[in-house]
Design a protein around this motif. Sequence first.
Motif, mmCIF file in Angstrom:
data_model
loop_
_atom_site.group_PDB
_atom_site.id
_atom_site.type_symbol
_atom_site.label_atom_id
_atom_site.label_comp_id
_atom_site.label_asym_id
_atom_site.label_seq_id
_atom_site.Cartn_x
_atom_site.Cartn_y
_atom_site.Cartn_z
ATOM 1 N N ARG A 127 -7.915 1.224 -5.142
ATOM 2 C CA ARG A 127 -7.821 2.441 -4.335
ATOM 3 C C ARG A 127 -7.500 2.083 -2.889
ATOM 4 O O ARG A 127 -7.687 0.930 -2.464
ATOM 5 C CB ARG A 127 -9.146 3.203 -4.362
ATOM 6 N N VAL A 128 -7.036 3.059 -2.146
ATOM 7 C CA VAL A 128 -6.845 2.899 -0.711
ATOM 8 C C VAL A 128 -8.173 3.204 -0.026
ATOM 9 O O VAL A 128 -8.762 4.267 -0.229
ATOM 10 C CB VAL A 128 -5.745 3.849 -0.196
ATOM 11 N N GLN A 160 -6.273 0.029 3.594
ATOM 12 C CA GLN A 160 -5.202 -0.478 2.755
ATOM 13 C C GLN A 160 -5.584 -0.336 1.279
ATOM 14 O O GLN A 160 -6.667 0.122 0.940
ATOM 15 C CB GLN A 160 -4.945 -1.942 3.079
ATOM 16 N N LEU A 161 -4.689 -0.745 0.418
ATOM 17 C CA LEU A 161 -4.978 -0.792 -1.013
ATOM 18 C C LEU A 161 -5.928 -1.950 -1.282
ATOM 19 O O LEU A 161 -5.734 -3.060 -0.787
ATOM 20 C CB LEU A 161 -3.682 -0.974 -1.804
ATOM 21 N N THR A 191 0.819 -1.215 0.000
ATOM 22 C CA THR A 191 0.000 0.000 0.000
ATOM 23 C C THR A 191 0.854 1.267 0.000
ATOM 24 O O THR A 191 0.577 2.215 -0.737
ATOM 25 C CB THR A 191 -0.943 0.019 1.213
ATOM 26 N N GLN A 192 1.894 1.308 0.804
ATOM 27 C CA GLN A 192 2.665 2.537 0.962
ATOM 28 C C GLN A 192 3.478 2.892 -0.276
ATOM 29 O O GLN A 192 4.001 4.000 -0.381
ATOM 30 C CB GLN A 192 3.601 2.398 2.171
ATOM 31 N N SER A 243 -4.667 7.854 -0.252
ATOM 32 C CA SER A 243 -4.005 8.004 1.042
ATOM 33 C C SER A 243 -4.987 7.659 2.147
ATOM 34 O O SER A 243 -6.180 7.988 2.068
ATOM 35 C CB SER A 243 -3.505 9.439 1.215
ATOM 36 N N SER A 244 -4.496 7.026 3.180
ATOM 37 C CA SER A 244 -5.361 6.660 4.302
ATOM 38 C C SER A 244 -5.935 7.887 4.997
ATOM 39 O O SER A 244 -6.996 7.819 5.626
ATOM 40 C CB SER A 244 -4.569 5.809 5.308
ATOM 41 N N ASP A 245 -5.260 9.020 4.872
ATOM 42 C CA ASP A 245 -5.734 10.244 5.504
ATOM 43 C C ASP A 245 -7.047 10.750 4.898
ATOM 44 O O ASP A 245 -7.770 11.520 5.538
ATOM 45 C CB ASP A 245 -4.683 11.351 5.391
#
Length: 332
Positions: A245-246, A217-218, A165-166, A173-175
Amino acid sequence: MSDRQAPATPAVEMLWEAASPDVVLRDRFGFAGAGEATAWITGTVRSLWGIEVFSCARIVMSDSNALTWLGTSAGTLVAKWSIATDRFVRLGALSTVLAELAHREVPVSAPLTSCDGRRQVEVDGVSLALQREIPGQILDTADPAQVHGAGAQLARLHHALAEITQDVPVLGSSDAVPSVRARIEEWLSGDRSHLPAPALRTLADSLDAEDDGLPVQLLHGDYRSTNILWSGNKVAAVLDFDEARVDLRVDEIGRSAVLLGTRFTDWEPVTLAVREEFFRGYDAVNRPSDSERRWRRILVLWYSLAMVPESDGRSSWSRAAAEELESEHWRL
């Protein structure tokens, strides 16, 4: 076949749109006809991948994407290209994700590397990838073994995607991921007068569940029968990562359980038994937390209600929502 000869003209089809494929090929993709498109893909594959094309079976289009099946010196390949220039960076990232998944032995059709080392090639105003065809049939949700296998494969896919994912920030983005509660509350704030009031009340009342800490996550983004190939006794390939997508992992689990049986223009719900078998398959590989278990049932109810057309409140999707409400989970 000499360098100047092209394969026979292929059939041209639309995947789901009610539009003339010849008109779409001309007006959207810029080819005067199937012959011109065949000549272009033949020459491009030869020059960029060093692969000779002997036949072109068909060209299938949808939205801004086109697929063509090619008989080549490297076996049967599938060329996929996009004219959506705003998605080119995303497509390049997805090709890297697919290559990494293949390296981790996840059943996907990874893009072949071009002669100059690219997996996704931008050429002549399109973004193009070349993949091997994987034999198999679209997942049959009438077969419990296939449904169970699809659930288990999604769990394995989630495990692999969580580890990368990163590395692909362009996919989200997780945000920026809203909570489950927030997205359902926003939906409930709209006009839902075509839906049964008791079901809406039950959905609203369920939102007091704790939703902190749900894994982000992705994800695949569109995990359903159309994008799952089955062969023998296992999933042969997971296809079409275009919507990756995340997001919240539980959202994909719930959404996939509801939409598992949908195909192209045939969008009908699966039964409660199918959803339960799908969950059993997933849980056998990746045991969810109590919070995920609760929220995936809430998501099943939400997605079932969201699929009910405004023009037909008594549709099969309405019946699917009613069946979910009658399940053991909602009687507890």
